[in-house]
Design a protein around this motif. Structure first.
Motif, PDB file in Angstrom:
ATOM      1  N   TYR A 418      43.094  57.887  50.776  1.00 32.17           N
ATOM      2  CA  TYR A 418      44.196  57.154  50.420  1.00 32.17           C
ATOM      3  C   TYR A 418      45.641  57.914  50.025  1.00 32.17           C
ATOM      4  O   TYR A 418      45.455  59.214  49.930  1.00 32.17           O
ATOM      5  N   HIS A 469      38.675  46.377  45.084  1.00 34.68           N
ATOM      6  CA  HIS A 469      38.649  47.433  44.202  1.00 34.68           C
ATOM      7  C   HIS A 469      39.852  47.362  43.328  1.00 34.68           C
ATOM      8  O   HIS A 469      40.877  46.386  43.666  1.00 34.68           O
ATOM      9  N   HIS A 471      43.339  49.598  41.472  1.00 36.92           N
ATOM     10  CA  HIS A 471      44.138  51.076  41.466  1.00 36.92           C
ATOM     11  C   HIS A 471      44.643  50.774  40.331  1.00 36.92           C
ATOM     12  O   HIS A 471      45.860  50.220  39.909  1.00 36.92           O
ATOM     13  N   HIS A 633      42.901  45.103  44.409  1.00 35.76           N
ATOM     14  CA  HIS A 633      42.928  45.182  46.263  1.00 35.76           C
ATOM     15  C   HIS A 633      41.958  44.560  46.832  1.00 35.76           C
ATOM     16  O   HIS A 633      40.701  45.058  46.674  1.00 35.76           O
TER      17      HIS A 633
HETATM   18 CU   LIG Z   1      43.134  49.714  47.698  1.00 36.73          CU
END
Ligand SMILES: [Cu+2]
Length: 678
Positions: A418, A469, A471, A633
């Motif tokens: 990422y 997911h 963040h 996400h």
């Molecule tokens: Cu993500």
């Protein structure tokens, strides 16, 4: 001569609590290079917080090796910001022994103090640790045999091993991997096949999962081998210009329709830089950088009045929502696990940053304690951001409009797959914003055994699953609104109910609630809810309100939920900070990381949950705001093969801190190079 803003904007109600008398506040800065008199004259005076130099890193490593062993493997050598002398905090391992050692190394006196470390603590995974994990996996004969037999991969260079931290759950207790009952230093490696040196390997995930012990330098287990080998995707899905031509369904060549845009500042930028001290328009601040938080802003002042003593991004929790083994423990605490500073990019002029750029290099240690330089790690430049204000007197047609500019201080961290792009903005309107953009690569995988369609993800390329997911970020804001002593009130906008007290039905009002203690101050975000950090000793003489900055969440990106995992999950145990949008604590110098200093393989409960159990007062104190926010996400095909930036972030807005719009003195300007092309 124009009077100094702070001389007439506010009225001090209690001069005994002004910043100049707050010795603990000022002691945040090392004093070695600053006499007491200069340190106390102004809260905005630049203080000597420069990151460790290469020479200092080398000296700290030398002294630490003398104290520990020549074999010390360094995880951390960083400035001790609170020490009165130049000093380093050093964290090192002596592998194969599993115990971490933490030292305070006084660089002036060469004295060393051993500091306590929790049993089994695993320091941050450094870049060298990540490379080592991949090397161990690739050298392992069992892994080589498995990928050859199962997938016909005989060229080990086509294997890519993404190193992920392990957050202990179930039989992954690190004690179970060593016969001598010491904790294994675990890294799990998600595997991919790379069909070309610059191939997007996330289009070719492999299902087996080797787990490494860095201290013993062995693969301790390989998971997923009982499953019959699934078919690996062989579709080329690339973004690298050299490989576009291989794309099977995405564009195969670069477009030719774009004409250049140039950012030109013929007279140079409007900021001045002196070492790490910056002045721009009415702002002043000092830049810091360390292995863990990356960029830190110190002593942020507007018109010589303090606003924030120290601001940085201090933790992340990234849970993945797939319950299929081994993904039930797929998560990362990117700040504590990898160190954002360690992951910082060397930025490219004209590419990552446009305009007149000032770069700051970062100096960090490698695992041998040798310093290395990340050139152009921090980028600083100005941006035009549209109009600051405009009004047309419609009776006459007279228009007054001013362009808004912001100073952008940024760095970019590549945490394995990422990219996190961290931007601090100082604005003409007196606001401070923090925007985080998310880009890079989805961490992809194959569907799990028994799955015919993704139950916890989205197919983003042929045969490639990307799991849902979150963040969740946590910013740590040592507030100092017009002085050291601050309080916080929650502000809600409330509609009045129908009734005789609301005869016309038009009443809605502001409701402010003082947050008195740490338990009071664990609050959720809500529509139109802000938190007003005010100086209880100073009032705005126009409005009569206490001078304040208000924290406005989600001024970038969409409003988002807090951490969605259950309280007893591996992520929530360590990432409780992300369950609430804000926490407020009284400042303590050793309270820096909301999931604890050593989140990797920890049992959880460290950091904010532990500190705030004391339920200390936060009224009229030197306070720290911990603001959690993030992005949930749900991957899209458009996020592949590389993610367009997704934004999140917050703003600190002056709220009766100033007498009026601070931009009324901005001169009218007409940008001469603009043209009409109609
Ligand atoms: Cu993500």
């Amino acid at each position: 001569m124009v009077a100094h803003a702070s001389q007439y904007v506010v009225s001090g109600e209690d001069s005994s609590s002004t910043l100049n008398d707050q010795q603990p506040f000022l002691s945040m800065a090392p004093a070695a290079e600053s006499s007491p008199s200069t340190r106390e004259t102004s809260p905005c005076h630049p203080l000597p917080l420069s990151p460790l130099s290469a020479t200092e890193i080398r000296e700290a490593a030398r002294l630490s090796r003398e104290y520990l062993s020549d074999n010390a493997r360094f995880s951390v050598i960083t400035l001790d910001e609170v020490c009165q002398n130049r000093a380093a905090i050093v964290i090192a391992l002596l592998p194969p022994d599993a115990t971490a050692h933490k030292l305070h190394v006084n660089l002036v006196t060469s004295e060393i103090r051993q500091l306590p470390v929790p049993e089994g603590a695993q320091p941050v995974l450094t870049p060298d640790d990540c490379h080592l994990a991949e090397k161990i996996v690739k050298a392992d004969s069992r892994v080589r045999e498995l990928i050859s037999k199962r997938y016909g991969i005989d060229d080990i260079d086509s294997l890519v091993c993404d190193p992920w931290s392990v957050h202990v759950s179930g039989n992954y207790a690190p004690l179970s991997f060593r016969e001598d009952n010491q904790a294994a230093r675990l890294v799990q490696t998600f595997l991919y096949r790379r069909d070309h040196p610059v191939d997007n390997h996330y289009a070719h995930p492999i299902d087996i999962l080797p787990v490494v012990d860095l201290n013993m330098r062995t693969v301790v287990t390989v998971e997923g081998i009982e499953r019959a080998p699934p078919t690996l995707s062989s579709t080329a899905v690339n973004y690298h210009p050299d490989l576009l031509e291989k794309n099977e369904y995405l564009p195969t060549q670069t477009r030719t329709t774009l004409r250049p845009i140039q950012v030109v500042q013929p007279k140079g930028p409007s900021f001045t830089v002196n070492g790490y001290n910056v002045e721009w328009e009415k702002w002043s601040f000092t830049i810091g950088f360390n292995y863990r938080e990356g960029l830190v802003l110190h002593n942020v002042c507007h018109d010589s009045r303090s606003v924030v003593k120290r601001a940085s991004l201090v933790e992340m929790a990234v849970p993945y929502a797939d319950p299929h083994p081994p993904f039930e423990r797929k998560c990362a605490f990117d700040v504590g696990d990898y160190g954002l500073g360690y992951c910082a990019n060397s930025l490219e002029l004209g590419c990552d940053c446009l305009g007149a750029i000032h770069y700051f290099d970062a100096v960090l240690p490698d695992s041998r304690g040798e310093p290395y330089v990340i050139r152009k790690a921090v980028c600083m430049h100005e941006e035009d951001v549209g109009l600051l204000h405009k009004h047309v007197e419609y009776r006459t047609g007279h228009s007054e409009s001013r362009r808004a500019r912001r100073l952008v201080v940024s760095f970019i961290a590549t945490v394995v797959n990422y990219e996190y792009l961290f931007y601090w903005y100082l604005h003409h309107d007196g606001s401070i914003s923090h925007e985080i953009k998310l880009s890079g690569e989805l961490s992809t995988n194959l569907l799990s055994e028994g799955e015919t369609h993704p139950t916890a993800g989205v197919i983003v390329a042929p045969g490639v699953n990307a799991q849902i997911h979150q963040h969740m970020f946590c910013a740590r804001l040592e507030m100092a609104v017009d002085g050291a002593q601050n309080s916080v009130e929650e502000v809600n906008l409330v509609a009045a109910e129908e009734g005789s007290h609301n005869p016309f039905g038009n009443i809605f009002r502001v409701e402010s609630t003082l947050l008195r203690s740490e338990q009071d101050a664990q609050r959720d975000a809500a529509a139109a809810r802000t938190w007003r950090i005010f100086n209880p000793h100073k009032s705005n003489t126009i409005s009569g309100k206490k001078v304040a900055y208000k924290l406005v969440p989600y001024t970038f990106g969409a409003f988002q939920p807090p951490l969605l995992t259950t309280d007893d999950s591996a992520v929530s145990k360590r990432g409780r900070f992300a369950k609430k949008a804000i926490w407020v604590t009284p400042y303590r110098k050793d309270e820096q990381f909301p999931a604890g200093e050593f989140p990797t393989q920890s049992l959880g409960g460290d950091g904010l949950p532990s500190w705030t159990s004391q339920n200390r007062s936060i009224v009229d104190e030197r306070i720290v705001i911990w603001h959690s926010f993030g992005v949930a996400h749900v991957p899209r095909t458009e996020d592949f093969p590389i993610m367009p930036c997704e934004s999140t972030g917050f703003t600190l807005k002056p709220d009766c801190f100033l007498m009026g719009n601070p931009g009324v003195d901005i001169p009218r300007s007409v940008e001469k190079s603009s043209v009409c092309c109609s």
